[in-house]
Scaffold this motif. Structure first.
Motif, PDB file in Angstrom:
ATOM      1  N   TYR A  34     -22.369 -59.163 -57.905  1.00  0.00           N
ATOM      2  CA  TYR A  34     -21.389 -59.825 -57.036  1.00  0.00           C
ATOM      3  C   TYR A  34     -20.231 -58.856 -56.764  1.00  0.00           C
ATOM      4  O   TYR A  34     -19.519 -58.464 -57.687  1.00  0.00           O
ATOM      5  CB  TYR A  34     -20.847 -61.096 -57.687  1.00  0.00           C
ATOM      6  CG  TYR A  34     -21.900 -62.167 -57.891  1.00  0.00           C
ATOM      7  CD1 TYR A  34     -22.244 -63.036 -56.862  1.00  0.00           C
ATOM      8  CD2 TYR A  34     -22.540 -62.314 -59.122  1.00  0.00           C
ATOM      9  CE1 TYR A  34     -23.197 -64.030 -57.047  1.00  0.00           C
ATOM     10  CE2 TYR A  34     -23.493 -63.301 -59.322  1.00  0.00           C
ATOM     11  CZ  TYR A  34     -23.817 -64.150 -58.274  1.00  0.00           C
ATOM     12  OH  TYR A  34     -24.769 -65.121 -58.461  1.00  0.00           O
ATOM     13  N   ARG A  49     -26.725 -64.879 -65.350  1.00  0.00           N
ATOM     14  CA  ARG A  49     -26.650 -63.702 -64.478  1.00  0.00           C
ATOM     15  C   ARG A  49     -26.388 -64.113 -63.038  1.00  0.00           C
ATOM     16  O   ARG A  49     -25.953 -63.298 -62.223  1.00  0.00           O
ATOM     17  CB  ARG A  49     -27.943 -62.888 -64.559  1.00  0.00           C
ATOM     18  CG  ARG A  49     -29.169 -63.565 -63.950  1.00  0.00           C
ATOM     19  CD  ARG A  49     -30.368 -62.643 -63.916  1.00  0.00           C
ATOM     20  NE  ARG A  49     -30.775 -62.230 -65.243  1.00  0.00           N
ATOM     21  CZ  ARG A  49     -31.439 -61.108 -65.490  1.00  0.00           C
ATOM     22  NH1 ARG A  49     -31.754 -60.288 -64.516  1.00  0.00           N
ATOM     23  NH2 ARG A  49     -31.794 -60.816 -66.723  1.00  0.00           N
ATOM     24  N   THR A  50     -26.675 -65.365 -62.714  1.00  0.00           N
ATOM     25  CA  THR A  50     -26.333 -65.899 -61.397  1.00  0.00           C
ATOM     26  C   THR A  50     -25.407 -67.103 -61.573  1.00  0.00           C
ATOM     27  O   THR A  50     -25.476 -67.809 -62.591  1.00  0.00           O
ATOM     28  CB  THR A  50     -27.572 -66.344 -60.598  1.00  0.00           C
ATOM     29  OG1 THR A  50     -28.153 -67.495 -61.228  1.00  0.00           O
ATOM     30  CG2 THR A  50     -28.590 -65.225 -60.502  1.00  0.00           C
ATOM     31  N   THR A  88     -19.860 -66.216 -67.158  1.00  0.00           N
ATOM     32  CA  THR A  88     -20.753 -65.453 -66.289  1.00  0.00           C
ATOM     33  C   THR A  88     -21.219 -64.201 -67.030  1.00  0.00           C
ATOM     34  O   THR A  88     -20.450 -63.561 -67.731  1.00  0.00           O
ATOM     35  CB  THR A  88     -20.039 -65.025 -64.998  1.00  0.00           C
ATOM     36  OG1 THR A  88     -18.875 -64.249 -65.340  1.00  0.00           O
ATOM     37  CG2 THR A  88     -19.630 -66.225 -64.156  1.00  0.00           C
TER      38      THR A  88
END
Length: 276
Positions: free
Chosen positions: A186, A154-155, A144
């Motif tokens: 997040y 990034r997602t 990640t």
């Protein structure tokens, strides 16, 4: 020995003194896992290991550990020579780490360089297929990322797309970096919600390691600046509690916090003594 004492807690170590010396350092820290760069992190060239060092390492270490690919390799590059260089370097790396029975090879997915997420993730999946077509006993872990510039990963959805596009899906998993996901937006301070999200998008069974780092920057900063545990914006309890959560506690947790071995020694002691 209870389940908390069996947790796989370790740090990033240098291979400069050799494989066996690295295992000795891990033991001296009380680490039960570790990570190392399989090649120079700023180069695509890897140094061959002496057979005697390989055998000494295998005699000294029998727990899971992680090899980290060089930073400069970009499977999403639109320049054919650079992309092929990345593929060749990873193939060479994997051949080398398989000689020490390394179970995991961690890579940064790469940067799309302006072509967009869809094209970039497709190129990464195609590159991974070329690598894995040669055969591999190590699992490739997609990390990640914080989302600097045109970084892929990034997602969570971008990582999931790479894996699902690959013809070798079962040989690809994920590594969650706590600083990176925080910087990507997040909020992992609510551990239960964060773990539920990981399960929904990636599948907990596909996550094989954690980089345990605090962040110097606030949520969604997209900066990627690691901080010592408890000295950053995430906080010690939020990070340490992940190592005790039954959904994740069996995974290798790797420190990449600033300060080197003295910091790792302190943080590993704190983590070993922690569980609510």
């Amino acid at each position: 020995m209870d389940c908390h004492e069996q947790r796989l807690l370790g740090c990033h170590l240098s291979i400069s003194g050799g494989l066996a010396a690295m295992a000795k350092t891990a033991h001296s820290l009380g680490a039960t896992t570790f990570q190392f760069f399989s090649s120079n992190p700023r180069s695509a060239r890897g140094k061959e290991w002496a057979k005697s060092d390989i055998e000494a390492f295998k005699s000294a270490w029998d727990r899971p550990f992680v090899a980290h690919a060089p930073y400069i390799l970009n499977l999403a590059s639109t320049f054919p020579e650079k992309r092929q260089k990345a593929i060749s370097a990873m193939q060479s790396d994997l051949k080398r780490i398989m000689s020490i029975d390394c179970p995991y090879y961690n890579i940064h997915p790469g940067c799309h360089l302006g072509t967009g997420s869809e094209k970039g993730t497709s190129l990464v999946a195609e590159g991974l297929d070329q690598i894995l077509d040669q055969g591999c006993s190590s699992m490739i872990l997609l990390e990640t990322m914080a989302g600097k510039g045109t970084e892929l990963g990034r997602t969570l959805e971008e990582l999931a797309r790479i894996r699902h596009l690959s013809q070798h899906e079962n040989q690809i998993g994920y590594l969650v970096d706590t600083c990176h996901v925080w910087d990507a937006g997040y909020d992992l301070r609510d551990g239960s919600s964060f773990i539920s999200l990981l399960d929904r998008v990636l599948g907990l069974e596909n996550i094989h390691a954690i980089h345990l780092n605090d962040s110097m920057n606030p949520l969604a900063s997209h900066k990627d600046r690691h901080q010592k545990l408890g000295k950053g914006c995430i906080g010690f309890d939020a990070l340490a509690s992940l190592t005790c959560n039954p959904a994740l506690s069996h995974l290798p947790f790797i420190l990449e916090t600033p300060g080197g071995l003295p910091t790792y020694q302190v943080e590993l002691k704190l983590l070993r003594g922690y569980c609510p």
